[in-house]
Scaffold this motif. Structure first.
Motif, mmCIF file in Angstrom:
data_model
loop_
_atom_site.group_PDB
_atom_site.id
_atom_site.type_symbol
_atom_site.label_atom_id
_atom_site.label_comp_id
_atom_site.label_asym_id
_atom_site.label_seq_id
_atom_site.Cartn_x
_atom_site.Cartn_y
_atom_site.Cartn_z
ATOM 1 N N GLU A 59 58.086 37.080 -55.444
ATOM 2 C CA GLU A 59 56.805 37.564 -54.922
ATOM 3 C C GLU A 59 55.659 36.569 -55.118
ATOM 4 O OE1 GLU A 59 56.356 41.157 -57.132
ATOM 5 O OE2 GLU A 59 57.640 42.310 -55.798
ATOM 6 N N ARG A 84 60.136 39.540 -59.108
ATOM 7 C CA ARG A 84 58.776 39.088 -59.448
ATOM 8 C C ARG A 84 58.600 37.612 -59.109
ATOM 9 N NH1 ARG A 84 59.332 43.781 -60.215
ATOM 10 N NH2 ARG A 84 58.904 43.584 -58.027
ATOM 11 N N CYS A 135 53.669 33.920 -63.558
ATOM 12 C CA CYS A 135 52.467 33.415 -62.897
ATOM 13 C C CYS A 135 52.072 32.107 -63.564
ATOM 14 C CB CYS A 135 51.333 34.431 -63.003
ATOM 15 S SG CYS A 135 49.821 33.875 -62.184
ATOM 16 N N HIS A 172 51.330 34.854 -59.103
ATOM 17 C CA HIS A 172 51.794 36.202 -58.756
ATOM 18 C C HIS A 172 50.570 37.074 -58.495
ATOM 19 C CE1 HIS A 172 53.748 40.067 -58.815
ATOM 20 N NE2 HIS A 172 54.902 39.417 -58.720
ATOM 21 N N PRO A 173 50.510 37.759 -57.354
ATOM 22 C CA PRO A 173 49.316 38.536 -57.011
ATOM 23 C C PRO A 173 49.104 39.767 -57.891
ATOM 24 C CG PRO A 173 51.009 38.814 -55.334
ATOM 25 C CD PRO A 173 51.500 37.764 -56.276
ATOM 26 N N ASP A 174 50.162 40.315 -58.503
ATOM 27 C CA ASP A 174 50.028 41.538 -59.304
ATOM 28 C C ASP A 174 49.865 41.274 -60.792
ATOM 29 O OD1 ASP A 174 50.301 43.037 -57.007
ATOM 30 O OD2 ASP A 174 52.470 43.258 -57.242
ATOM 31 N N TYR A 214 55.458 37.969 -65.254
ATOM 32 C CA TYR A 214 55.368 37.763 -63.806
ATOM 33 C C TYR A 214 55.611 36.319 -63.393
ATOM 34 C CZ TYR A 214 53.541 42.467 -63.326
ATOM 35 O OH TYR A 214 53.390 43.824 -63.328
#
Length: 188
Positions: A17, A14, A43, A27-29, A41
């Motif tokens: 990514e 993660r 993020c 984090h895109p997800d 994540y």
């Protein structure tokens, strides 16, 4: 591979990514604006960072409340601090909703919707079932299934001879279909 090693590998994937946007690793997800987006994540977007800060502050407040003994019991003894007020408000909201659910049970709701769908006047139907129209609308705010069912019944039972979507229909004809309620809201 142990559970801990699998978790570390998943987290490392993660972290790898993430992409850099405006100098922040995002984090895109991730579900942005949540503390889990920040923690799970990794993020670091503005929304996730803010959510994590708020989450940490709430956790500190809850820990302080537990340590100090503040909450609903202290409210009843006269404490009016923010922690006790919040605990009291939450308990009262839950109590009122439980009472409303008991007073307007699912069987009664079904009969209420049937009466509306057959063309009954919403105010008269509410009086007949011993609830107020405000209670009916309040239930639609926190019960996601009730609102669409209520609107469908009102649409099915509305008078086709009047012009809907006007303030006049709401006031003069006492129509409470979604269009007439929207017209009344615009009139304010």
């Amino acid at each position: 591979m142990s559970e801990l090693e699998r978790l570390r590998a998943w987290r490392a994937a993660r972290v790898a990514e993430r992409v850099e946007i405006d100098g922040r690793l995002v984090h895109p997800d991730a579900v942005h604006g949540t503390a889990s987006g920040y923690s799970v994540y990794s993020c670091r977007c503005e929304e996730c960072t803010t959510a994590k800060v708020v989450s940490n502050a709430e956790a500190v407040d809850r820990a302080r409340a537990r340590e100090s003994g503040h909450g609903i019991a202290r409210w009843r003894r006269g404490c009016r601090c923010v922690l006790c007020a919040d605990a009291h408000n939450l308990a009262e909201r839950r109590r009122r909703r439980r009472r409303a659910r008991r007073a307007f049970d699912p069987y009664l709701r079904k009969r209420f919707l049937d009466a509306l769908a057959q063309g009954g006047n919403p105010m008269s139907v509410a009086v007949h079932f011993e609830v107020t129209w405000a209670q009916v609308l309040a239930l639609a705010k926190y019960d996601r299934r009730w609102g669409p069912r209520l609107d469908a019944a009102l649409l099915a039972g509305r008078n086709p001879e009047i012009a809907h979507g006007t303030y006049y229909s709401y006031q003069r004809h006492r129509c409470r279909c979604p269009q007439c309620r929207a017209a009344k809201a615009r009139y304010r």
